[in-house]
Design a protein around this motif. Sequence first.
Motif, PDB file in Angstrom:
ATOM      1  N   GLN A 108       0.733  -1.171  -0.085  1.00  0.00           N
ATOM      2  CA  GLN A 108       0.053   0.049   0.059  1.00  0.00           C
ATOM      3  C   GLN A 108       0.858   1.322   0.114  1.00  0.00           C
ATOM      4  OE1 GLN A 108       0.615   1.300   3.040  1.00  0.00           O
ATOM      5  NE2 GLN A 108       1.761  -0.605   3.453  1.00  0.00           N
ATOM      6  N   PRO A 109       0.512   2.134  -0.643  1.00  0.00           N
ATOM      7  CA  PRO A 109       1.224   3.443  -0.890  1.00  0.00           C
ATOM      8  C   PRO A 109       0.852   4.485   0.454  1.00  0.00           C
ATOM      9  CG  PRO A 109      -0.584   3.508  -2.418  1.00  0.00           C
ATOM     10  CD  PRO A 109      -1.100   2.628  -1.348  1.00  0.00           C
ATOM     11  N   ILE A 110       0.345   4.038   1.454  1.00  0.00           N
ATOM     12  CA  ILE A 110      -0.322   5.116   2.416  1.00  0.00           C
ATOM     13  C   ILE A 110       0.865   6.008   2.963  1.00  0.00           C
ATOM     14  CG2 ILE A 110      -1.473   5.481   4.818  1.00  0.00           C
ATOM     15  CD1 ILE A 110      -3.220   3.393   3.913  1.00  0.00           C
ATOM     16  N   PRO A 111       0.646   7.254   2.929  1.00  0.00           N
ATOM     17  CA  PRO A 111       1.844   7.947   3.359  1.00  0.00           C
ATOM     18  C   PRO A 111       2.248   7.778   4.965  1.00  0.00           C
ATOM     19  CG  PRO A 111       0.069   9.295   2.572  1.00  0.00           C
ATOM     20  CD  PRO A 111      -0.415   7.969   2.684  1.00  0.00           C
ATOM     21  N   ALA A 112       3.566   8.466   5.535  1.00  0.00           N
ATOM     22  CA  ALA A 112       3.758   7.985   6.691  1.00  0.00           C
ATOM     23  C   ALA A 112       3.106   9.167   7.863  1.00  0.00           C
ATOM     24  CB  ALA A 112       5.284   7.949   6.828  1.00  0.00           C
ATOM     25  N   GLY A 113       3.177  10.266   7.537  1.00  0.00           N
ATOM     26  CA  GLY A 113       2.843  11.250   8.572  1.00  0.00           C
ATOM     27  C   GLY A 113       1.369  11.530   8.773  1.00  0.00           C
ATOM     28  N   PHE A 114       0.911  12.273   9.798  1.00  0.00           N
ATOM     29  CA  PHE A 114      -0.324  12.488  10.237  1.00  0.00           C
ATOM     30  C   PHE A 114      -1.096  13.279   9.157  1.00  0.00           C
ATOM     31  CE2 PHE A 114      -3.487  15.582  11.897  1.00  0.00           C
ATOM     32  CZ  PHE A 114      -4.487  14.645  12.454  1.00  0.00           C
ATOM     33  N   TRP A 115      -0.686  14.414   8.350  1.00  0.00           N
ATOM     34  CA  TRP A 115      -1.425  15.151   7.571  1.00  0.00           C
ATOM     35  C   TRP A 115      -1.444  14.420   6.233  1.00  0.00           C
ATOM     36  CZ3 TRP A 115      -4.603  18.271   9.191  1.00  0.00           C
ATOM     37  CH2 TRP A 115      -3.985  19.138  10.226  1.00  0.00           C
ATOM     38  N   GLY A 116      -0.476  13.630   5.853  1.00  0.00           N
ATOM     39  CA  GLY A 116      -0.467  12.800   4.506  1.00  0.00           C
ATOM     40  C   GLY A 116      -1.618  11.745   4.965  1.00  0.00           C
ATOM     41  N   GLN A 117      -1.717  11.074   5.991  1.00  0.00           N
ATOM     42  CA  GLN A 117      -2.928  10.025   5.925  1.00  0.00           C
ATOM     43  C   GLN A 117      -3.953  10.780   6.071  1.00  0.00           C
ATOM     44  OE1 GLN A 117      -1.156   8.162   9.685  1.00  0.00           O
ATOM     45  NE2 GLN A 117       0.324   7.076   8.491  1.00  0.00           N
ATOM     46  N   THR A 118      -4.162  12.192   6.813  1.00  0.00           N
ATOM     47  CA  THR A 118      -5.430  12.665   6.625  1.00  0.00           C
ATOM     48  C   THR A 118      -5.950  12.878   5.271  1.00  0.00           C
ATOM     49  OG1 THR A 118      -4.957  13.401   8.770  1.00  0.00           O
ATOM     50  CG2 THR A 118      -6.591  14.536   7.896  1.00  0.00           C
ATOM     51  N   PHE A 119      -5.075  13.400   4.575  1.00  0.00           N
ATOM     52  CA  PHE A 119      -5.531  13.900   3.160  1.00  0.00           C
ATOM     53  C   PHE A 119      -5.681  12.548   2.186  1.00  0.00           C
ATOM     54  CE2 PHE A 119      -4.207  17.961   4.505  1.00  0.00           C
ATOM     55  CZ  PHE A 119      -5.332  18.638   4.585  1.00  0.00           C
ATOM     56  N   TYR A 120      -5.009  11.353   2.598  1.00  0.00           N
ATOM     57  CA  TYR A 120      -4.875  10.479   1.614  1.00  0.00           C
ATOM     58  C   TYR A 120      -6.270   9.839   0.988  1.00  0.00           C
ATOM     59  CZ  TYR A 120      -4.728   5.682   0.377  1.00  0.00           C
ATOM     60  OH  TYR A 120      -4.904   4.440  -0.169  1.00  0.00           O
ATOM     61  N   PRO A 121      -7.234   9.713   2.019  1.00  0.00           N
ATOM     62  CA  PRO A 121      -8.447   9.075   1.158  1.00  0.00           C
ATOM     63  C   PRO A 121      -9.178   9.976   0.302  1.00  0.00           C
ATOM     64  CG  PRO A 121      -8.469   8.922   3.603  1.00  0.00           C
ATOM     65  CD  PRO A 121      -7.467   9.834   3.226  1.00  0.00           C
ATOM     66  N   PHE A 122      -8.867  11.288   0.193  1.00  0.00           N
ATOM     67  CA  PHE A 122      -9.291  11.989  -0.760  1.00  0.00           C
ATOM     68  C   PHE A 122      -8.279  12.251  -2.101  1.00  0.00           C
ATOM     69  CE2 PHE A 122     -10.286  13.605   3.384  1.00  0.00           C
ATOM     70  CZ  PHE A 122     -11.664  13.302   3.608  1.00  0.00           C
ATOM     71  N   THR A 123      -7.350  11.522  -1.705  1.00  0.00           N
ATOM     72  CA  THR A 123      -6.301  11.481  -3.194  1.00  0.00           C
ATOM     73  C   THR A 123      -6.877  10.313  -3.952  1.00  0.00           C
ATOM     74  OG1 THR A 123      -4.830  10.254  -2.110  1.00  0.00           O
ATOM     75  CG2 THR A 123      -4.489  12.743  -1.922  1.00  0.00           C
ATOM     76  N   ARG A 124      -6.135  10.218  -5.251  1.00  0.00           N
ATOM     77  CA  ARG A 124      -6.600   9.045  -6.120  1.00  0.00           C
ATOM     78  C   ARG A 124      -5.646   7.931  -6.083  1.00  0.00           C
ATOM     79  NH1 ARG A 124      -8.845  10.761 -11.086  1.00  0.00           N
ATOM     80  NH2 ARG A 124     -10.063  12.551 -10.787  1.00  0.00           N
ATOM     81  N   THR A 125      -4.608   7.767  -4.879  1.00  0.00           N
ATOM     82  CA  THR A 125      -3.849   6.623  -4.884  1.00  0.00           C
ATOM     83  C   THR A 125      -4.642   5.467  -4.392  1.00  0.00           C
ATOM     84  OG1 THR A 125      -2.968   8.029  -3.323  1.00  0.00           O
ATOM     85  CG2 THR A 125      -1.412   6.530  -4.373  1.00  0.00           C
ATOM     86  N   LYS A 126      -4.349   4.332  -4.920  1.00  0.00           N
ATOM     87  CA  LYS A 126      -5.156   3.007  -4.528  1.00  0.00           C
ATOM     88  C   LYS A 126      -4.722   2.574  -3.085  1.00  0.00           C
ATOM     89  CE  LYS A 126      -7.187   0.691  -8.316  1.00  0.00           C
ATOM     90  NZ  LYS A 126      -6.751   0.689  -9.832  1.00  0.00           N
ATOM     91  N   ALA A 127      -5.587   2.021  -2.375  1.00  0.00           N
ATOM     92  CA  ALA A 127      -5.202   1.520  -1.255  1.00  0.00           C
ATOM     93  C   ALA A 127      -4.553  -0.067  -1.131  1.00  0.00           C
ATOM     94  CB  ALA A 127      -6.500   1.636  -0.224  1.00  0.00           C
ATOM     95  N   ARG A 128      -5.018  -0.775  -2.023  1.00  0.00           N
ATOM     96  CA  ARG A 128      -4.657  -2.371  -2.145  1.00  0.00           C
ATOM     97  C   ARG A 128      -5.226  -2.797  -3.376  1.00  0.00           C
ATOM     98  NH1 ARG A 128      -7.353  -6.168   2.382  1.00  0.00           N
ATOM     99  NH2 ARG A 128      -9.324  -5.073   2.764  1.00  0.00           N
TER     100      ARG A 128
END
Length: 376
Positions: free
Chosen positions: A356-376
């Motif tokens: 999974q390409p989930i970012p490491a930090g709090f803000w990256g993770q907070t915005f992650y669901p609203f981006t286009r990257t695939k979860a798995r």
Amino acid sequence: MLEQKVNEIFGDAEPTGFGTGWWSGVLSAFFGLLAFGAVICLHFPNVLSTPELRPYYSLPVIRMLIQAVIAGAIVFGVISAMLRRKKVLALTGMSFSLAATLLGGSSVPINGELTNGPAIGLDWFLLDMLLVTLIFSPIEVLWPAYPKQSVFRSEWLNDIVYFLSTHLPIQLTSFLILLPATQLTAILNLSSVTGQITRLPWLVQFFLAVLVADLAEYWIHRALHMVPWLWRFHAIHHSSKALDWIAGSRAHIVDDLLIRGLMLIPMMFAFSQDIIVAYLLFVTIHATWAHTNFGPSIKWLEPYLIFPRFHHWHHTSQKESIDKNFAIHFPWIDKLFGTYYYPEDRWPDTYGLHNQPIPAGFWGQTFYPFTRTKAR
Ligand SMILES: [Zn+2]
Ligand SMILES: [Zn+2]
């Protein structure tokens, strides 16, 4: 990264077992920070204390607690300074407790009228942090399931930020959590159901509340896994590569609001307020405990009540247990709905998400669901 910096400043290559000055240093720094934060709360109670919690406080007890953490920071600081070559933990703890004392310590008077306006829940953060640390950290240190895992494992600071992020805006988060249930109960009046239930003995009511909550939680949790756009929020909770009590705090705010807000709907229809408050206390402790790095269990009770090992299998990245164990109180709910996985005596080998390409930090993770990257 900040965590690396913190580890560099406070850590060293010396052993960290009992008697090395490591734990006394950590405790000194922890108590020092708590004392300093608490004294600041006494100075600015309107801004830094939660109006909804104030009626429950006993000021003499709070003042005693502040005195105790100031004294604790100094005593542990002295012990650590004597035992350990690197003094930075001891000095941090003693400096913060000295600053807290110079700012008036536990005897700072509460001046002026307290208002019920918007406030930051620093008081709630400090109190809850002290409470859960006192309950869970000793059992993790004394009886770990994974003895090699450090309390300061990778990404620990990120999870503290999550803990902060739900506690500081407690007024806003509790308002949002209560919103769906209060709106619905205002429209649909089912007081006859609540009336019938309140006639039952308190313990029976409490057991029913835990059952209703867990059935609701089961299906909301399962939906978070099955519906792709919901999974993007819940994937953050599953991104921890090692579990302990603070890892349980890692959850996207939308995930947190959805689970708690929707779970409260059936609760508000069926149970009185004191039962719901008792349940909320219970779930906070039980759900946090389910994430702890704590090995022991009571064999005969395991099929009936969730022990950490059961929820740890929910967090594994091993194929055999993906999308299993959704319940948070009663394992047999998963048995009932065909999602039970509980191999005898074994703990998972790996945790987290696959590729999974989930970012490491709090803000990256907070915005992650609203981006286009695939979860798995
Ligand atoms: Zn899950
Ligand atoms: Zn979890």
